[in-house]
Write a protein that holds these residues in place. Structure first.
Motif, PDB file in Angstrom:
ATOM      1  N   GLU A  23      13.301  -7.242   2.916  1.00 33.45           N
ATOM      2  CA  GLU A  23      12.524  -7.783   4.036  1.00 33.45           C
ATOM      3  C   GLU A  23      13.189  -9.018   4.639  1.00 33.45           C
ATOM      4  O   GLU A  23      13.201  -9.196   5.871  1.00 33.45           O
ATOM      5  CB  GLU A  23      11.111  -8.112   3.568  1.00 33.45           C
ATOM      6  CG  GLU A  23      10.285  -6.865   3.255  1.00 33.45           C
ATOM      7  CD  GLU A  23       8.971  -7.187   2.568  1.00 33.45           C
ATOM      8  OE1 GLU A  23       8.547  -8.360   2.618  1.00 33.45           O
ATOM      9  OE2 GLU A  23       8.387  -6.267   1.979  1.00 33.45           O
ATOM     10  N   SER A  30      16.169  -7.837   6.691  1.00 30.46           N
ATOM     11  CA  SER A  30      15.709  -7.118   7.887  1.00 30.46           C
ATOM     12  C   SER A  30      15.214  -8.092   8.940  1.00 30.46           C
ATOM     13  O   SER A  30      15.492  -7.938  10.143  1.00 30.46           O
ATOM     14  CB  SER A  30      14.603  -6.128   7.524  1.00 30.46           C
ATOM     15  OG  SER A  30      15.097  -5.095   6.699  1.00 30.46           O
ATOM     16  N   SER A  35      12.500  -0.666   6.738  1.00 33.09           N
ATOM     17  CA  SER A  35      12.215  -2.095   6.896  1.00 33.09           C
ATOM     18  C   SER A  35      12.897  -2.652   8.137  1.00 33.09           C
ATOM     19  O   SER A  35      12.292  -3.414   8.915  1.00 33.09           O
ATOM     20  CB  SER A  35      12.676  -2.854   5.646  1.00 33.09           C
ATOM     21  OG  SER A  35      12.508  -4.248   5.812  1.00 33.09           O
TER      22      SER A  35
END
Length: 338
Positions: free
Chosen positions: A154, A157, A201
């Motif tokens: 995350e 991303s 993601s």
């Protein structure tokens, strides 16, 4: 720059039978390459090497763009012509690596985060003024015991999405590169699962940051067995797994996908790309954005005599570009031997 202009540049980057040459090695990375062939890592040698690559005759026949390092974007040929002008004349779009490399991700042992967002807007403004029309940011995802974590995926991303939004604001097409590293003993199924999670993601983050996908290029790693896995997937397995993963995660509106070679041999990188395009029926063009797989053979030749061997080295650069351009069409003649 309008979204129409960004989309036009993105489409040109994945023009039929063409791909990207990545010559964006940092000063420390190019030192490793030069050390391996006995070349001193000084600015003039780096300039001369990149000039050899970028002045390859007919390079634009199979290469649509080149990713440069900051130093290279500012350099000139021996006769004083800016590299950017040489590229434009050859029909090669100038690109620029803008990330500041990876650093340990706090709280996540064995994982890294790519940094470089601070001051990026101003750097992008300058790069556009210098002639760049696309940029690249690389995130690194390692596979190992209990990694990658959701936190790592995350965080990277989000950084990729923020970078992409800033690029489009400044008129540059963002190339987003979430590289799933080949190192390790994991099998191809593990690589598939990690790559799928990473891409889901990534595109979620791009959507949240209002990134216009029609003006974005994905630089993807292939779904392969880890380097140390005792059972190595063959060319067809890699092609089928990679396509299945991409089809389940990448929106069809994306102008195209280019692959990194990621430590594969020159021939394997070409064979995998060719096999995917032979399967066909794809919503986006699939092409290449290779670094080592485009340069390594030429570097060895050039290093033997940096003045006398320019033409021979360039012949090798062109041959690699031609082979990968044909692989982007599913027409590589070496497929039967691979």
């Amino acid at each position: 720059m309008s979204i129409e202009q960004l989309a036009e540049t993105a489409q040109a980057m994945v023009a039929r039978g063409k791909g990207i040459i990545a010559i964006d090695e940092s000063t420390s990375t190019i030192k490793k390459r030069f050390d391996s062939v006995g070349i001193e890592n000084i600015e003039e040698n780096r300039r001369a090497y990149r000039e050899m690559l970028l002045t390859t005759p007919k390079l634009g026949d199979h290469v649509s763009g080149a990713i440069l390092f900051d130093e290279t974007l500012r350099q000139k040929t021996a006769d004083g012509t800016p590299f950017v002008e040489v590229m434009k004349k050859a029909g090669v779009i100038p690109g620029i690596k803008v990330d500041k490399s990876t650093h340990p991700l706090a709280g996540c042992p064995g994982e890294v985060i790519t940094e470089g967002l601070d001051g990026l807007r101003d750097r992008l403004k300058e790069y556009y003024r210098l002639g760049a029309r696309f940029a690249k940011w690389r995130a690194v995802i390692n596979i190992g015991d209990d990694i990658p974590s959701g936190t790592c995926i995350e965080a990277n991303s989000h950084a990729l999405a923020r970078y992409a939004a800033l690029c489009q604001e400044q008129g540059l097409v963002p190339m987003v590169e979430p590289e799933v590293i080949m190192d390790g003993s994991h099998d191809i199924q593990t690589c598939y699962e990690v790559t799928e999670a990473v891409l889901r993601s990534l595109f979620g983050a791009l959507y949240e940051q209002n990134v216009m996908l029609e003006g974005t290029i994905l630089k993807a790693s292939m779904v392969v067995s880890g380097k140390d896995c005792p059972e190595q997937a063959d060319v067809e397995e890699v092609a089928e797994a990679t396509l299945m993963c991409l089809k389940s995660t990448v929106p069809a509106i994306l102008p195209g996908i280019v692959f990194l070679s990621g430590g594969q041999s020159d021939e394997k990188a070409t064979a995998h790309l060719d096999a995917m395009n032979r399967i066909g029926n794809l919503p986006w063009p699939l092409s290449f954005s290779y670094g080592r797989a485009m340069q390594s053979a030429a570097l060895r030749i050039w290093a033997q005599d940096m003045k006398a061997n320019v033409a021979r080295a360039q012949e090798t650069v062109y041959a690699r570009a031609r082979d990968n351009g044909l692989a982007a069409l599913g027409q590589w003649p070496g497929a039967d031997a691979a």
